[in-house]
Design an enzyme around this catalytic site. Sequence first.
Site, PDB file in Angstrom:
ATOM      1  N   LYS A  21      -1.116   5.081  53.990  1.00 37.15           N
ATOM      2  CA  LYS A  21      -1.464   4.966  55.621  1.00 37.15           C
ATOM      3  C   LYS A  21      -1.730   3.427  55.911  1.00 37.15           C
ATOM      4  O   LYS A  21      -1.134   2.794  56.902  1.00 37.15           O
ATOM      5  CB  LYS A  21      -2.942   5.384  55.733  1.00 37.15           C
ATOM      6  N   ARG A  96     -11.543  11.535  60.487  1.00 38.42           N
ATOM      7  CA  ARG A  96     -11.460  12.270  58.953  1.00 38.42           C
ATOM      8  C   ARG A  96     -12.059  13.499  59.068  1.00 38.42           C
ATOM      9  O   ARG A  96     -12.108  14.335  58.180  1.00 38.42           O
ATOM     10  CB  ARG A  96     -12.231  11.315  58.096  1.00 38.42           C
ATOM     11  N   ARG A 135      -3.793  -0.529  42.856  1.00 42.34           N
ATOM     12  CA  ARG A 135      -3.683  -1.145  44.101  1.00 42.34           C
ATOM     13  C   ARG A 135      -4.525  -2.381  44.212  1.00 42.34           C
ATOM     14  O   ARG A 135      -5.827  -2.248  43.522  1.00 42.34           O
ATOM     15  CB  ARG A 135      -4.089   0.036  45.182  1.00 42.34           C
ATOM     16  N   ARG A 168     -10.394  -2.437  44.771  1.00 45.22           N
ATOM     17  CA  ARG A 168     -11.509  -1.854  45.501  1.00 45.22           C
ATOM     18  C   ARG A 168     -12.228  -0.808  44.438  1.00 45.22           C
ATOM     19  O   ARG A 168     -11.685  -0.339  43.606  1.00 45.22           O
ATOM     20  CB  ARG A 168     -10.792  -0.734  46.437  1.00 45.22           C
ATOM     21  N   ARG A 179     -12.721  11.401  46.088  1.00 44.73           N
ATOM     22  CA  ARG A 179     -12.148  11.185  47.277  1.00 44.73           C
ATOM     23  C   ARG A 179     -10.951  12.097  47.910  1.00 44.73           C
ATOM     24  O   ARG A 179     -10.965  12.631  49.224  1.00 44.73           O
ATOM     25  CB  ARG A 179     -11.338   9.632  47.480  1.00 44.73           C
TER      26      ARG A 179
END
Length: 220
Positions: A21, A96, A135, A168, A179
């Site tokens: 996203k 969300r 990431r 992160r 998550r």
Amino acid sequence: MEDTKALNPKIILLGPPGAGKGTIAEMLKNEYGAVHLSTGDMLREEVKNDTPMGREALGYMNSGALVPDELVISILESRITGEGREKGFVLDGFPRTIRQAGALEEILSKAGAAPDFVLNLQAPEDVIIQRLSGRLQCADCSRIYHVMNMPPKEKGVCDECGGKLFQRSDDKEETVKARLKTYREQTAPLIGFYRDRGVLKDVKADAGPAETFEEVRRQI
Ligand code: AMP
């Protein structure tokens, strides 16, 4: 394409963490000049500045849960009505929950607006886990990289602004699993919500950013 540009698109990006996203939102921003609104980035900014909102949000974020609706709706509302919105926007990570989607409809209807497209980015779980585990993000401009798939030119440094790249804390394996569970239980019902409104477009997002963006262009 020209029509879409003229419309100053209002786009919502749906999809599990790691679907791409943030990356696609940046590409849409570059293509159309639309404002990229990421509630995750807004919350991380609050955490970084150690504000009361950031302190409240941190525990939820670190456990892979959602931050309470009231908090995230208030932060989004303050930004979506801000400067630049006439160029359109790309919502990344909001809504969300069904409650947030209802709040968004109200906020937009006050401005006489509605989303033009909701792009449902789809990628299998093994691809998502591989993406999240490598990431990296820029601490200054929030641009996203990947150690293997999208490395920066210079290790640890943002190509765009020279900021420092970090991993992160919620991208570690246990939190990623939490998550994904949160996504399945609370966010996936939005697919039906927007399909019923006739604005949902499914986008295959299991390849690289360029291929996914081509698919996005085809859909809008
Ligand atoms: P993201 O950067 O979009 O993956 O968001 C990181 C974390 O911020 C999420 O795991 C949630 O804890 C929180 N968060 C971001 N957006 C929302 C939202 N719309 N509603 C609730 N929590 C959110």
